[in-house]
Enzyme design. Structure first.
Site, PDB file in Angstrom:
ATOM      1  N   GLY A 182       3.009   2.341  10.653  1.00 16.84           N
ATOM      2  CA  GLY A 182       3.960   3.434  10.454  1.00 16.84           C
ATOM      3  C   GLY A 182       4.725   3.826  11.708  1.00 16.84           C
TER       4      GLY A 182
ATOM      5  N   SER B 268       3.881  -2.124  10.254  1.00 14.30           N
ATOM      6  CA  SER B 268       5.334  -2.172  10.441  1.00 14.30           C
ATOM      7  C   SER B 268       5.968  -3.491   9.998  1.00 14.30           C
ATOM      8  CB  SER B 268       5.698  -1.846  11.891  1.00 14.30           C
ATOM      9  OG  SER B 268       5.326  -0.512  12.194  1.00 14.30           O
TER      10      SER B 268
ATOM     11  N   LYS C 264       0.039   4.290  -0.182  1.00 15.54           N
ATOM     12  CA  LYS C 264      -0.592   5.463   0.449  1.00 15.54           C
ATOM     13  C   LYS C 264      -0.374   6.697  -0.451  1.00 15.54           C
ATOM     14  CE  LYS C 264      -0.098   3.092   4.777  1.00 15.54           C
ATOM     15  NZ  LYS C 264       0.025   3.133   6.210  1.00 15.54           N
TER      16      LYS C 264
ATOM     17  N   HIS D 146      -9.410   0.934   5.259  1.00 15.91           N
ATOM     18  CA  HIS D 146      -8.088   1.159   5.855  1.00 15.91           C
ATOM     19  C   HIS D 146      -8.227   2.137   7.028  1.00 15.91           C
ATOM     20  CE1 HIS D 146      -3.949   2.393   6.433  1.00 15.91           C
ATOM     21  NE2 HIS D 146      -3.626   1.244   5.859  1.00 15.91           N
TER      22      HIS D 146
ATOM     23  N   GLU E 141      -4.930  -4.867  10.741  1.00 15.82           N
ATOM     24  CA  GLU E 141      -3.867  -3.882  10.914  1.00 15.82           C
ATOM     25  C   GLU E 141      -4.122  -3.092  12.193  1.00 15.82           C
ATOM     26  OE1 GLU E 141      -1.971  -2.765   6.898  1.00 15.82           O
ATOM     27  OE2 GLU E 141      -3.774  -1.570   7.075  1.00 15.82           O
TER      28      GLU E 141
ATOM     29  N   GLU F 139      -6.540   4.578   7.982  1.00 16.16           N
ATOM     30  CA  GLU F 139      -6.369   6.005   7.672  1.00 16.16           C
ATOM     31  C   GLU F 139      -7.650   6.586   7.076  1.00 16.16           C
ATOM     32  OE1 GLU F 139      -2.747   5.299   5.571  1.00 16.16           O
ATOM     33  OE2 GLU F 139      -1.823   4.843   7.497  1.00 16.16           O
TER      34      GLU F 139
ATOM     35  N   ASN G 248       0.862  -1.178   0.000  1.00 24.59           N
ATOM     36  CA  ASN G 248       0.000   0.000   0.000  1.00 24.59           C
ATOM     37  C   ASN G 248       0.905   1.236   0.000  1.00 24.59           C
ATOM     38  OD1 ASN G 248      -1.810   2.037   0.493  1.00 24.59           O
ATOM     39  ND2 ASN G 248      -2.398   1.346   2.541  1.00 24.59           N
TER      40      ASN G 248
HETATM   41  P1  13P Z   1       3.277   0.405   7.576  1.00 21.71           P
HETATM   42  O1  13P Z   1       3.787  -0.863   6.950  1.00 21.71           O
HETATM   43  O2  13P Z   1       3.960   1.644   7.083  1.00 21.71           O
HETATM   44  O3  13P Z   1       3.234   0.291   9.067  1.00 21.71           O
HETATM   45  O4  13P Z   1       1.755   0.580   7.101  1.00 21.71           O
HETATM   46  C1  13P Z   1       0.910  -0.515   7.161  1.00 21.71           C
HETATM   47  C2  13P Z   1      -0.320  -0.200   6.417  1.00 21.71           C
HETATM   48  O5  13P Z   1      -1.089   0.669   6.793  1.00 21.71           O
HETATM   49  C3  13P Z   1      -0.577  -0.929   5.166  1.00 21.71           C
HETATM   50  O6  13P Z   1      -1.866  -0.710   4.708  1.00 21.71           O
END
Ligand code: 13P
Length: 237
Positions: free
Chosen positions: A163, A193, A8, A88, A157, A90, A6
């Site tokens: 992150g 992560s 983002k 997701h 997640e 976010e 992803n």
């Molecule tokens: P990270 O791998 O940067 O922690 O993000 C995970 C994520 O949100 C994947 O959709």
């Protein structure tokens, strides 16, 4: 196994094109037969042929229409996109999408036969409230979702692990994945992560069918390495 990236709000259209080219050639060279998904930024979507399936990080529940700033099925169809990420954290926590809106989106793209990667996960304060409250919170994210949809993949997640460099213990991942597998038999990914250094141990956990990688997926060689590790684990089984 499923190895998903992803991006983002990262990488440009040109960088994404170069990335996919580099990734495809490594996957081919290493004989990777795992399912590899890449979710680039919306502006980087394009037609793609190869081992990698390109999906959308988001789209509105519409074919087209007056929804300023959004894209719909018509814009995805131009590039042959039939895979979408929904729910997701976010989008839930930063962009404020509600469960009701996510269900509408889910049903719209389900009707169209899209592969849906549906994300669930708890914020830190919920995890710290104990297992019962945490499972109740995650269960609410299944409300209205057809857990038997044949083209469904779920990604667990934990919000606090995204992150941050923090990951739950392997035991914690196993416990949550076991509970979530009881809710749906769909393939279940872990995200938060994940990186080259820990992907092997994460993928070796029971009921982990793959990973959804954010930050560590942005370098094609690193993401390809994770696909390779997934392949090695599967070859051993
Ligand atoms: P990270 O791998 O940067 O922690 O993000 C995970 C994520 O949100 C994947 O959709």
């Amino acid at each position: 196994m499923i190895v998903a990236a992803n991006f983002k709000t990262n990488l440009t259209r040109k960088k994404t094109l170069n990335y996919l080219g580099a990734l495809e050639s490594i996957l081919k060279e290493k004989n990777i037969s795992q399912e590899v998904l890449v979710f680039p930024a919306t502006s980087s979507l394009d037609e793609h042929e190869g081992l990698v399936t390109v999906g959308a990080q988001n789209a509105y529940a519409t074919f087209n229409g007056a929804f300023t700033g959004e894209i719909g099925q018509e814009q995805l169809d131009e590039f042959g996109i039939k895979t979408i990420l929904i729910g997701h954290s976010e989008r839930r926590h930063v962009l404020g999408e509600t469960q009701e809106e996510l269900v509408t989106k889910f049903n719209f793209y389900k009707e169209l036969g899209f592969k849906i990667v549906y994300c669930v996960g708890e914020p830190l304060e919920i995890r710290e409230s104990g297992n019962e409250i945490m499972m109740k919170y995650i269960s609410a994210q299944y409300e209205g979702i057809d857990t038997e949809y044949e083209n469904l993949t779920i990604a667990y997640e934990p919000v606090w692990a995204i992150g941050t460099g923090l990951t739950p213990t392997l035991d914690d991942i196993q416990t949550v994945h076991q509970a979530l597998k009881a809710k749906s038999k769909a393939p279940l990914l872990y995200g938060g992560s994940v990186k080259v250094a820990n992907v092997e141990e994460v993928l070796s956990i029971e009921n982990v069918d793959g990973v959804l990688v954010g930050g560590a997926s942005l370098i094609a060689q690193d993401f390809a390495k994770m696909c390779e590790i997934a392949q090695e684990i599967e070859n051993k089984e």
